[in-house]
Motif scaffolding. Sequence first.
Motif, PDB file in Angstrom:
ATOM      1  N   LEU A 101     -25.111  23.785   9.634  1.00  0.00           N
ATOM      2  CA  LEU A 101     -23.908  24.070  10.039  1.00  0.00           C
ATOM      3  C   LEU A 101     -23.360  22.671  11.014  1.00  0.00           C
ATOM      4  O   LEU A 101     -24.255  22.137  11.510  1.00  0.00           O
ATOM      5  N   GLU A 102     -22.198  22.495  10.880  1.00  0.00           N
ATOM      6  CA  GLU A 102     -21.761  20.963  11.451  1.00  0.00           C
ATOM      7  C   GLU A 102     -20.470  21.294  12.300  1.00  0.00           C
ATOM      8  O   GLU A 102     -19.646  22.163  12.056  1.00  0.00           O
ATOM      9  N   PHE A 103     -20.598  20.363  13.491  1.00  0.00           N
ATOM     10  CA  PHE A 103     -19.263  20.504  14.521  1.00  0.00           C
ATOM     11  C   PHE A 103     -19.098  19.041  14.623  1.00  0.00           C
ATOM     12  O   PHE A 103     -19.841  18.274  15.132  1.00  0.00           O
ATOM     13  N   ARG A 104     -17.763  18.750  14.798  1.00  0.00           N
ATOM     14  CA  ARG A 104     -17.295  17.445  14.959  1.00  0.00           C
ATOM     15  C   ARG A 104     -15.928  17.506  15.875  1.00  0.00           C
ATOM     16  O   ARG A 104     -15.119  18.067  15.221  1.00  0.00           O
ATOM     17  N   LEU A 154     -15.319  23.095  12.611  1.00  0.00           N
ATOM     18  CA  LEU A 154     -16.738  23.772  12.474  1.00  0.00           C
ATOM     19  C   LEU A 154     -16.677  23.941  10.993  1.00  0.00           C
ATOM     20  O   LEU A 154     -15.787  24.551  10.300  1.00  0.00           O
ATOM     21  N   THR A 155     -17.869  23.552  10.624  1.00  0.00           N
ATOM     22  CA  THR A 155     -18.217  23.793   8.830  1.00  0.00           C
ATOM     23  C   THR A 155     -19.423  24.716   8.803  1.00  0.00           C
ATOM     24  O   THR A 155     -20.417  24.574   9.313  1.00  0.00           O
ATOM     25  N   VAL A 156     -19.157  25.851   8.172  1.00  0.00           N
ATOM     26  CA  VAL A 156     -20.175  26.959   7.787  1.00  0.00           C
ATOM     27  C   VAL A 156     -19.830  27.022   6.124  1.00  0.00           C
ATOM     28  O   VAL A 156     -18.801  27.486   5.716  1.00  0.00           O
ATOM     29  N   ARG A 157     -20.913  26.842   5.589  1.00  0.00           N
ATOM     30  CA  ARG A 157     -20.890  27.173   4.123  1.00  0.00           C
ATOM     31  C   ARG A 157     -19.789  26.146   3.348  1.00  0.00           C
ATOM     32  O   ARG A 157     -19.474  26.675   2.434  1.00  0.00           O
ATOM     33  N   ASP A 158     -19.811  25.084   3.940  1.00  0.00           N
ATOM     34  CA  ASP A 158     -18.918  24.127   3.179  1.00  0.00           C
ATOM     35  C   ASP A 158     -17.289  24.608   3.450  1.00  0.00           C
ATOM     36  O   ASP A 158     -16.682  23.981   2.875  1.00  0.00           O
ATOM     37  N   VAL A 159     -17.073  25.404   4.277  1.00  0.00           N
ATOM     38  CA  VAL A 159     -15.805  25.741   4.836  1.00  0.00           C
ATOM     39  C   VAL A 159     -15.610  25.389   6.277  1.00  0.00           C
ATOM     40  O   VAL A 159     -16.295  25.601   7.054  1.00  0.00           O
ATOM     41  N   THR A 160     -14.523  24.686   6.372  1.00  0.00           N
ATOM     42  CA  THR A 160     -14.160  23.904   7.645  1.00  0.00           C
ATOM     43  C   THR A 160     -13.034  24.675   8.375  1.00  0.00           C
ATOM     44  O   THR A 160     -11.950  24.658   7.717  1.00  0.00           O
ATOM     45  N   HIS A 161     -13.209  24.705   9.597  1.00  0.00           N
ATOM     46  CA  HIS A 161     -11.866  25.198  10.405  1.00  0.00           C
ATOM     47  C   HIS A 161     -12.079  24.772  11.843  1.00  0.00           C
ATOM     48  O   HIS A 161     -13.160  24.548  12.221  1.00  0.00           O
ATOM     49  N   GLY A 183     -25.760  18.849  32.378  1.00  0.00           N
ATOM     50  CA  GLY A 183     -25.812  20.094  31.774  1.00  0.00           C
ATOM     51  C   GLY A 183     -24.320  20.664  31.627  1.00  0.00           C
ATOM     52  O   GLY A 183     -23.297  20.489  31.973  1.00  0.00           O
ATOM     53  N   PHE A 184     -24.346  21.531  30.706  1.00  0.00           N
ATOM     54  CA  PHE A 184     -23.141  22.149  30.064  1.00  0.00           C
ATOM     55  C   PHE A 184     -23.416  23.670  29.420  1.00  0.00           C
ATOM     56  O   PHE A 184     -24.612  23.812  29.082  1.00  0.00           O
ATOM     57  N   SER A 185     -22.374  24.296  29.335  1.00  0.00           N
ATOM     58  CA  SER A 185     -22.325  25.436  28.798  1.00  0.00           C
ATOM     59  C   SER A 185     -20.967  25.606  28.050  1.00  0.00           C
ATOM     60  O   SER A 185     -19.871  25.220  28.391  1.00  0.00           O
ATOM     61  N   ALA A 186     -20.899  26.220  26.690  1.00  0.00           N
ATOM     62  CA  ALA A 186     -19.787  26.556  25.867  1.00  0.00           C
ATOM     63  C   ALA A 186     -19.594  27.597  25.412  1.00  0.00           C
ATOM     64  O   ALA A 186     -20.597  28.008  24.792  1.00  0.00           O
ATOM     65  N   THR A 187     -18.496  28.132  24.821  1.00  0.00           N
ATOM     66  CA  THR A 187     -18.374  29.447  24.215  1.00  0.00           C
ATOM     67  C   THR A 187     -17.208  29.252  23.372  1.00  0.00           C
ATOM     68  O   THR A 187     -16.196  28.529  23.542  1.00  0.00           O
ATOM     69  N   THR A 188     -17.178  30.038  22.446  1.00  0.00           N
ATOM     70  CA  THR A 188     -15.882  30.187  21.468  1.00  0.00           C
ATOM     71  C   THR A 188     -16.199  31.568  20.663  1.00  0.00           C
ATOM     72  O   THR A 188     -17.201  32.021  20.713  1.00  0.00           O
ATOM     73  N   GLU A 189     -15.089  31.705  20.062  1.00  0.00           N
ATOM     74  CA  GLU A 189     -14.920  33.348  19.276  1.00  0.00           C
ATOM     75  C   GLU A 189     -14.485  32.717  17.921  1.00  0.00           C
ATOM     76  O   GLU A 189     -13.603  32.323  17.793  1.00  0.00           O
ATOM     77  N   ILE A 190     -14.925  33.291  16.697  1.00  0.00           N
ATOM     78  CA  ILE A 190     -14.768  32.922  15.513  1.00  0.00           C
ATOM     79  C   ILE A 190     -14.397  34.221  14.684  1.00  0.00           C
ATOM     80  O   ILE A 190     -15.386  35.343  14.878  1.00  0.00           O
ATOM     81  N   ASN A 191     -13.925  34.281  13.587  1.00  0.00           N
ATOM     82  CA  ASN A 191     -13.839  35.403  12.664  1.00  0.00           C
ATOM     83  C   ASN A 191     -14.848  34.787  11.561  1.00  0.00           C
ATOM     84  O   ASN A 191     -14.390  34.091  10.506  1.00  0.00           O
ATOM     85  N   ARG A 192     -16.068  35.465  11.432  1.00  0.00           N
ATOM     86  CA  ARG A 192     -17.073  34.861  10.256  1.00  0.00           C
ATOM     87  C   ARG A 192     -16.269  35.023   8.818  1.00  0.00           C
ATOM     88  O   ARG A 192     -16.852  34.286   7.805  1.00  0.00           O
ATOM     89  N   GLU A 193     -15.303  35.876   8.538  1.00  0.00           N
ATOM     90  CA  GLU A 193     -14.714  36.028   7.367  1.00  0.00           C
ATOM     91  C   GLU A 193     -14.072  34.742   7.292  1.00  0.00           C
ATOM     92  O   GLU A 193     -13.915  34.454   5.724  1.00  0.00           O
TER      93      GLU A 193
END
Length: 226
Positions: A101-104, A154-161, A183-193
Amino acid sequence: MESDSTRTATRRWKGLDLPVAGRYELDTAHKRVGFVASHMMVSQVRGEFEAAAATIVVGEDPLGSSVTAIIGSASLTTHNEERDTHLKSPDFLDVERFPALEFRSRRVERLVEDDAIAHWARLRHHLPDRSHVSEKLIERTVGVGGRFTIVGDLTVRDVTHEVALEMHFGGARTDPYGREIFGFSATTEINREDFGLVWNVTLDNGGWLVGKRVRVEIAGEAIRQG
């Protein structure tokens, strides 16, 4: 080249002590890349990816900073072997076909507690000597807490959003080994579908076996390189 004795871990920026500019790498010994999803509409299941690497380039202008991250999909664990096997299967992450999985990041924005004009009005209304409210005081009341939004792909299973991570800066210092860290912390929420993870089972009394919304939780330390 500056010597270790003259280097400092922080610099002042708009009321915050932020890390000095440079390239930082995620400390693999101090990180968590996790997620939370609902199960049968009544409880939450937590998991994490044990293999993750990230490069953070802190800019001279902090809002010009960037981050790239790669996460090993097969390193997923929820501490339940049967469930983990299913999550790694083609029903979900399909780790054999999509090992990472990738994030840029695209941009960084500072989060403020409220609108600056509202702060100005509030301060002028409550302070006895309203005519001496300085811009410096307003700066200290706006954007407090070191909170930023990191927008990226964010890329998951070659799908990027595009997603937006809300990041909290935890502080910067020199560690006992002389390394400059923050140091850092981060959050987000996604729809897996949205990423093609559509497997589910309808419950007899309504709802879904696996929640569609997934909360991503990241925390860690980064070490300055060079």
